[in-house]
Design an enzyme around this catalytic site. Sequence first.
Site, short mmCIF file in Angstrom:
data_model
loop_
_atom_site.label_atom_id
_atom_site.label_comp_id
_atom_site.label_asym_id
_atom_site.label_seq_id
_atom_site.Cartn_x
_atom_site.Cartn_y
_atom_site.Cartn_z
N ASP C 388 60.59 121.74 -30.11
CA ASP C 388 61.89 121.07 -30.22
C ASP C 388 62.13 120.49 -31.60
O ASP C 388 63.25 120.53 -32.10
CB ASP C 388 61.97 119.93 -29.19
CG ASP C 388 61.87 120.43 -27.77
OD1 ASP C 388 62.03 121.65 -27.56
OD2 ASP C 388 61.61 119.62 -26.87
N1 LIG Z 1 57.17 111.38 -29.37
C1 LIG Z 1 57.71 110.78 -28.32
O1 LIG Z 1 57.69 109.58 -28.23
C2 LIG Z 1 58.28 111.57 -27.19
C3 LIG Z 1 58.27 111.03 -25.91
C4 LIG Z 1 58.80 111.79 -24.88
C5 LIG Z 1 59.35 113.04 -25.16
N2 LIG Z 1 59.37 113.52 -26.41
C6 LIG Z 1 59.93 114.83 -26.70
O2 LIG Z 1 58.86 115.76 -26.86
C7 LIG Z 1 59.28 116.78 -27.76
C8 LIG Z 1 58.26 116.83 -28.89
O3 LIG Z 1 58.45 117.99 -29.63
P1 LIG Z 1 57.24 118.89 -30.06
O4 LIG Z 1 57.80 119.90 -30.97
O5 LIG Z 1 56.14 118.03 -30.55
O6 LIG Z 1 56.71 119.53 -28.74
P2 LIG Z 1 57.47 120.48 -27.72
O7 LIG Z 1 58.84 120.75 -28.16
O8 LIG Z 1 57.24 119.87 -26.38
O9 LIG Z 1 56.69 121.84 -27.84
C9 LIG Z 1 55.33 121.90 -27.69
C10 LIG Z 1 54.96 123.34 -27.77
O10 LIG Z 1 53.55 123.41 -27.88
C11 LIG Z 1 53.13 124.62 -27.29
N3 LIG Z 1 51.77 124.43 -26.80
C12 LIG Z 1 51.37 123.77 -25.70
N4 LIG Z 1 50.04 123.84 -25.58
C13 LIG Z 1 49.59 124.56 -26.63
C14 LIG Z 1 48.30 125.00 -27.05
N5 LIG Z 1 47.19 124.69 -26.36
N6 LIG Z 1 48.21 125.74 -28.19
C15 LIG Z 1 49.32 126.07 -28.88
N7 LIG Z 1 50.55 125.69 -28.51
C16 LIG Z 1 50.68 124.94 -27.40
C17 LIG Z 1 54.12 124.94 -26.20
O11 LIG Z 1 54.45 126.31 -26.30
P3 LIG Z 1 53.61 127.37 -25.47
O12 LIG Z 1 53.66 126.94 -24.04
O13 LIG Z 1 54.28 128.67 -25.78
O14 LIG Z 1 52.24 127.35 -26.03
C18 LIG Z 1 55.35 124.10 -26.55
O15 LIG Z 1 56.46 124.89 -26.82
C19 LIG Z 1 60.65 116.44 -28.23
O16 LIG Z 1 61.57 117.11 -27.47
C20 LIG Z 1 60.72 114.96 -27.95
O17 LIG Z 1 62.04 114.51 -27.75
C21 LIG Z 1 58.81 112.83 -27.43
#
Ligand SMILES: NC(=O)c1ccc[n+]([C@@H]2O[C@H](COP(=O)([O-])OP(=O)(O)OC[C@H]3O[C@@H](n4cnc5c(N)ncnc54)[C@H](OP(=O)(O)O)[C@@H]3O)[C@@H](O)[C@H]2O)c1
Lengths: 95, 95, 461, 461, 374, 374
Positions: C388
């Site tokens: 994201d």
């Molecule tokens: N930081 C905060 O406080 C917080 C709190 C709540 C929500 N959020 C939300 O969380 C999101 C964070 O974004 P992000 O980019 O860090 O994460 P993300 O958008 O959730 O994407 C994480 C990606 O990691 C991949 N993944 C998972 N396990 C893996 C592994 N073992 N090896 C390689 N890839 C792996 C997944 O794809 P695959 O399944 O294809 O591997 C997934 O698409 C945002 O949408 C944010 O709003 C953040």
Amino acid sequence: MSSEALIILIYILVLASFLGFELIAKVPPTLHTPLMSGSNAISGITIVGALLACNEMGYTTISKWLGMVALVLATINVVGGYTVTDRMLKMFKKK
Amino acid sequence: MSSEALIILIYILVLASFLGFELIAKVPPTLHTPLMSGSNAISGITIVGALLACNEMGYTTISKWLGMVALVLATINVVGGYTVTDRMLKMFKKK
Amino acid sequence: MSVAIELAYLIASILFVLGMKMMNKTKSARKGNRLSALGMFIAIVATLLQIDAISMVEILACIVVGSAIGLYYANKVEMTKMPEMVAIFNGFGGLASFSVALSDYFLRTEVNMESIELVTVISIIVSVFIGGLTFTGSLVAYLKLNGNISGSPITFKGQHPINLILFLGFLTAAFFTVLDQTDPMLIIILIVIALVLGILTVIPIGGADMPVVISLLNSYSGMAACATGFILNNNVLIVAGSLVGASGIILTQIMCKAMNRSLVNVLLGGFGQTVNEAQADGPSITVKEIGVEETAMLFDGVSSVIVVPGYGMAVAQAQHVIRELMEQCEKRKIDFKFAIHPVAGRMPGHMNVLLAEANISYDKLIEMESINDEFPNTDLVLIVGANDVVNPAARNNPQSPIYGMPILNADKARTVIVCKRSMGKGYAGVENELFGYPNCLMLFGDAKQTITKVVSEMKEM
Amino acid sequence: MSVAIELAYLIASILFVLGMKMMNKTKSARKGNRLSALGMFIAIVATLLQIDAISMVEILACIVVGSAIGLYYANKVEMTKMPEMVAIFNGFGGLASFSVALSDYFLRTEVNMESIELVTVISIIVSVFIGGLTFTGSLVAYLKLNGNISGSPITFKGQHPINLILFLGFLTAAFFTVLDQTDPMLIIILIVIALVLGILTVIPIGGADMPVVISLLNSYSGMAACATGFILNNNVLIVAGSLVGASGIILTQIMCKAMNRSLVNVLLGGFGQTVNEAQADGPSITVKEIGVEETAMLFDGVSSVIVVPGYGMAVAQAQHVIRELMEQCEKRKIDFKFAIHPVAGRMPGHMNVLLAEANISYDKLIEMESINDEFPNTDLVLIVGANDVVNPAARNNPQSPIYGMPILNADKARTVIVCKRSMGKGYAGVENELFGYPNCLMLFGDAKQTITKVVSEMKEM
Amino acid sequence: MKIGVLKETKTGEKRVALSPDVIKQLIKKEFSVAVEQGAGTGSNFSDEDYKEAGAVVGSIQDVFASDVLLKVNLFSKEEVAQMQNGSACMSIMYAYNYPEILDEMNKKSIMSFSMDAVPRISRAQKMDCLSSQANLAGYKSVILGANYLEKIFPLMMTASGTITPAKVLIFGAGVAGLQAVATAKRLGAVVEVSDVRPETKEQVESLGGRFLTVEGADEVKVEGGYASEVSAEFLQKQKELIQSKIKDSDLVITTALVMGKKSPILVTEEMVKSMKKGAVIVDMAVESGGNCEISEKDQIVQKYGVTIIGESNLPSLLSTNASQLYATNISTLLLHLATKDGFNLDREEEITKGVLITYEGQVVHEFTNKILNK
Amino acid sequence: MKIGVLKETKTGEKRVALSPDVIKQLIKKEFSVAVEQGAGTGSNFSDEDYKEAGAVVGSIQDVFASDVLLKVNLFSKEEVAQMQNGSACMSIMYAYNYPEILDEMNKKSIMSFSMDAVPRISRAQKMDCLSSQANLAGYKSVILGANYLEKIFPLMMTASGTITPAKVLIFGAGVAGLQAVATAKRLGAVVEVSDVRPETKEQVESLGGRFLTVEGADEVKVEGGYASEVSAEFLQKQKELIQSKIKDSDLVITTALVMGKKSPILVTEEMVKSMKKGAVIVDMAVESGGNCEISEKDQIVQKYGVTIIGESNLPSLLSTNASQLYATNISTLLLHLATKDGFNLDREEEITKGVLITYEGQVVHEFTNKILNK
Ligand SMILES: NC(=O)c1ccc[n+]([C@@H]2O[C@H](COP(=O)([O-])OP(=O)(O)OC[C@H]3O[C@@H](n4cnc5c(N)ncnc54)[C@H](OP(=O)(O)O)[C@@H]3O)[C@@H](O)[C@H]2O)c1
Ligand SMILES: NC(=O)c1ccc[n+]([C@@H]2O[C@H](COP(=O)([O-])OP(=O)(O)OC[C@H]3O[C@@H](n4cnc5c(N)ncnc54)[C@H](OP(=O)(O)O)[C@@H]3O)[C@@H](O)[C@H]2O)c1
Ligand SMILES: NC(=O)c1ccc[n+]([C@@H]2O[C@H](COP(=O)([O-])OP(=O)(O)OC[C@H]3O[C@@H](n4cnc5c(N)ncnc54)[C@H](O)[C@@H]3O)[C@@H](O)[C@H]2O)c1
Ligand SMILES: NC(=O)c1ccc[n+]([C@@H]2O[C@H](COP(=O)([O-])OP(=O)(O)OC[C@H]3O[C@@H](n4cnc5c(N)ncnc54)[C@H](O)[C@@H]3O)[C@@H](O)[C@H]2O)c1
């Protein structure tokens, strides 16, 4: 061919095969393609056979024509193979 | 020996030597002594030569006596070598 | 055959062995290739010395033509087309052995009308079989890779039984050939079956498996040369041929291992099930994949890298191996930074905790606002399990639920590699169009496992 | 010679190659040795089939006598006396080749009164020279190791010139032998020089270098067998002999490296200066070095490992790479633990902090009291920058300032590798005799750097 | 031989000399142990725990009827008065500071052993309570500081902005200082350390801290692991370096001790004034005068916007662990000196010589005598 | 547009609505800002700092004469009384709990925005003060717990014996819970976590914690990132699991909230009795009733040898950071709603709709109305 001569050829075959196995025991994946290409060039050694096949008197025999076809193909294999391999390996040069 | 036969023997020598080099490229130090001992036993292959040397008619020739000495020694080398190596290697057995 | 020529062959053999040995290490590979080329040159010159003056003109003509073609294509071809090139050259090698064997056969049966020794007959049959199969097999591989025929596996019912029947047919024909060496019909049957089998065994195999197939065919062409050596009673052919034959088998095995396939699978020709269908629903994005080795090579060639960690890094616990990657890059004087998106992960400061644990110093971690302008001047961005936070939809697509969220402009970099397991979505559950961008390459797999491989590749360079 | 026998020889040769290959890995070594013994058996039986019935009795008698002696000593000898045993067996092998060569010589000159081919003459001379030298050299090595003559280097002025003169003398006599094959005087000169040179080259070498010498002599006895093969025109002798000759050279080189000596030094026979004077003051300790690759191979072959971290791990910040080592080991199903000495490092819990940082789970860390009994059953202990906490002086030497401190019994393990930068002392400033123990190998270098290399070696295996 | 464990009387002291686990081991070695009622409460060891371990839990009188009395802190005059003539006692005494108590002991011919005087040699490490307690104190100093600080330690990049990591400045990289480095580092702070002994640089770096090198540092003499007093020139240079660093620090921890002397003033009032509002100082040397000019013993002072914590007994705040470790230390020393049949002193032996303070009515301890007779 | 920042009046509140840094940015955008004297003291922002940033530091009257008033906590009746008719105000309101204040506001036609009602959507993350404050609270809960615990967190193998690592049990892996996991883990504790939302398992493990899986956990409904109430069966099973785990725990941190409801009781009095002496419980849900049966709001209770900390305002203990983050949150929301020329509401827009509570004399907030009209 005497059976002794054959046995000796088999010795050579066996030893060279073992050697082939041992030599390639460990290759980094980046070298897979060049190595394949390089050993492909070596397999063009059949050019020696082609040369000998060409070395027949007279023009019309099928043997000779086949030999010449073989020679052209083997030459492509050898020359092209070594050149392509060299080009690939040039890229590995450390900057 | 014809020179061609000689060349073929040299082929075998060269290939086997390369193979020897490659085979021992990487040995863990714990295996140094067993390996030395094991290959020492292999060098007892001269027993084949000794056997052939013994295989001469008549009793009195120095050749034959030398052959018999060689045979005893080579047998010690072969039998003792393999046995000792095996004893050493027994210690490495996975528990 | 004079001793001098035999000695030359011996030297050539030694050079092949040494050359092949040196091809094992990146550092010496080029020299190794040249050494083996030198060996080939010596072998050719030594053979030429035996040639009668009468044949010399045609022979030289053939050599010139062959060299010209070989040189032209070898130099013209683009780097990305290397596998095709190797395939076709290899096919020519197989065809050459095949032709030499036939030439010898006809010479003995038609011209000299003599009867052939058993060993020689068998050798001729083997050479024809393997050489012919190598030729058509390589040709199919070439056409597949080149896109002339579909890269996807072409399968039909009864493939295996048909192959088996053909093979048994070949054996039968071979048996009769041994009994009656002079029947040209039998030889033609042998030839046809060999050529058809080459096509049939390669056609059902998918494009992704082609390198393995080519390596195997390469091994075959070595065996064909070896068989030819037995026909001609020629040591250098035997040595070189069996070297290539054996090493090719091993290389094939190594490559299979690297691709997680079994050699048996390959040897049976029964492989070809497609690799990783991207399991995306909705408007699917066409992505380009990249492998571990190419990733390592890319890293080896750049001067600035930014890593974008995300939740996937945390899940995979890849922080430690990313530090190693950093160390490898810094050894190469590559500028290396981390771009930390404020909401990467699942809790505030998630990335900070993990990168601190991996002992990555704070000054490598750059905030989104500060680093966003740097992306356009960055050679390579590695996105590790983030999704994201690098989704351009946040900028471009007012319909997207994440529209308006500030993101890292990773897409602006020259090259982007995305390391994740699949086409799975992130927290927000939206498609990421970045993955389909032309400058974006997907490195599929668990982040820790794949980056570990990348690092060990880099260490070897 | 019938085809069957030649085929038997071929099979024997293949078994030798396979056997030797398998001797490379701890796991398969024993099987490898047996395979090669099988090869030898086949070769012997095949040869016996050629033997005339008349000679059979004596031949069998000789074999029985030889087997009895060989078996008796091989089974009687204590494990610690293995090197002597290998030396003397090897000497016998050399003498056997020597005798066969002479036997053939006399057969041709005295009995058959024929003239000998050039190749054969040269082969005989080589066989006599190498075989004789191997015999006396091995004998001296045996006597030295057995304590019959002083293990310390016996040197005298003009050693090298004398050896050189003798060698030139040999060459001259060899030259004349080639010209006049029938002069027994020349042969006797050759014999004497070979035997004397064997003594002279080994006598000046110190006891610690004997393993290297024996390995070299082993290689020589292979060459002698090979030369004998040329005399008798026998392939299996050539294959087996050159295998042993070549592998022996390599093994010698590996052993030299492990002892930090150059092969040239050894080949010139000019070695014997004691090994790397540990730059310690006071009673200096002679240590054995080990390289990164061999370390990796050792790890590859064991089933249990204990790592003893110390202050040096902290200084080098090697904890992360040790975790990688752990991962590599666990992939190989090796039992892997850490032995934590209560005062390792420079503050209480120093190791705990660092290993926790590297994400090593608590249950891998074992306290001194619990793990001390496990060392004797452990294949390999890796000491990373620890010194005082594994110093046996704390147990043995009431004079030592650390006497009475409980220590980790790392010295009790089968093999110990110590990774540190130099022979530098620890906090307490005392010499550590462990480093000189026979089961201890020093892996010099900064802990992080060296272990990183070990890990990447392991990844390649 | 009967061992008595008294309840500590010093205010705020929650430790106890023996833990149930250690008592079990002593009982196995055929000692008998009497523990005063409620002695372990502060360390979360109940009387039941002690009973289970095999000790007799009794009144204070029962305990005084022992061959050797164990405590953490020095025995008071009243306690000495209740001891049997010719009995023995062990505790952390800092004997040279309390000649009057020594006199009382001598009057009753009491044999006393001081835990703080265990020589810092390798084989005595298990008895070294200064290390074991300083180690805990080092950890606690950081926790305490973190608790008083109105900022967090680690760097955190969040949607609501980036929080910069806390800066921790530590004086003295002895046992306590190093543990403080490790703990602060773990929590994510940026840690800088100043010490007079140059060899501590490597040690600090091995824990991820940054060492502040003062020029002229090689002149410092080190005696038996303790820093001896340093030159005025060095102190001046150190002061300048500190002045520039302390302004940015969020948490300052001082651990600089010089054995048997008043501790050096490292943080002057001037420096405190220059510090950031909300910063925190933990003065671990407060017992021996303090490294901070305005710290007060057992007080939390708020001055110039800075909180100065003068807790003199940090280990007691980790009483459970502190008592466990202390119990191991004291019992190991006891076992070194005595068997179940009583004391068995080899007065020439280094450890015995080091810890024995009063013996047959005399102060026999060299260092103590040296200080007292000065 | 003039922004007014009032000093907080709630006892123990040390935060402030705007930090000098954020004010600088607002001034750049041509807002004017008035700050009440001494408003920043608790967060270590002096009046000088505010003046430097460009704010007018004045009396409370000056501040009330603003177009919009900012605070951390809800405005009191008295404060509403002093507001200008038709002006606006923003703070963490939890409006549904205080209908009487809303009435007062409506009487004066005051437009109010509640910070706690920011929808949890991606683009609103920068305004999300619940996350930013919960995050700090999670960190602080561990520091506080560690400070009260008489044991250390990490495993330590020392000459004086081995100290086993502390066991930390955390309920709820929301923002606060996860940060608590990370912090406790950093300090070396063994961390176990229980949550009703199954997707938190992976999140907990990504921080090195162990997740306690309760069977039947898939039945839990999640609405907009908040856990809705869970089945009785689940709670029963969870209880059994906890009972077995809590006995060995040294520190228990509870963060389980259910929005708009009383928080679930997870630690019963019975369980507290079964705990180790000296253990510590930090109840972060104490404000909404507490997850521990016997925790008391803003009290530290000692019962059955266990210390139960009921601090309801943990972020305020990290006032400096908390104010920084809150200031970013509130100013981002303000900039979303207004320009220098005044408010500029698009009442259909998701965020605006989410935060607007009273408008032109009406309570216009859906959720608040729903609760109030129940
Ligand atoms: N930081 C905060 O406080 C917080 C709190 C709540 C929500 N959020 C939300 O969380 C999101 C964070 O974004 P992000 O980019 O860090 O994460 P993300 O958008 O959730 O994407 C994480 C990606 O990691 C991949 N993944 C998972 N396990 C893996 C592994 N073992 N090896 C390689 N890839 C792996 C997944 O794809 P695959 O399944 O294809 O591997 C997934 O698409 C945002 O949408 C944010 O709003 C953040
Ligand atoms: N734990 C405590 O509380 C504490 C406190 C004070 C003192 N001590 C004392 O400290 C000692 C601890 O024993 P120890 O075995 O941990 O340490 P040690 O005896 O001090 O030995 C450490 C060894 O590490 C090696 N080393 C240093 N840097 C290195 C690097 N970069 N890479 C590889 N090796 C490196 C050094 O050898 P090279 O120079 O050859 O590399 C040195 O011999 C004990 O004597 C103990 O009494 C402990
Ligand atoms: N032999 C052993 O096994 C053993 C056991 C325990 C401790 N030790 C060693 O003894 C040393 C001292 O330990 P300690 O913790 O009891 O020391 P300490 O409490 O006596 O002093 C604390 C630290 O303050 C430093 N210091 C003194 N004056 C200073 C000044 N003006 N400015 C800055 N720093 C100043 C000292 O150098 C010391 O590092 C340790 O480093 C440890 O390695 C050894
Ligand atoms: N979209 C966004 O950008 C965004 C922003 C902030 C938070 N969030 C998400 O919202 C979620 C909730 O965050 P929060 O911290 O405000 O939650 P919260 O404070 O409402 O609840 C805390 C935790 O307690 C748990 N809980 C409830 N009842 C329980 C019970 N009986 N036993 C055990 N645990 C129980 C909940 O599942 C939750 O994980 C977070 O996980 C976060 O991922 C999303």
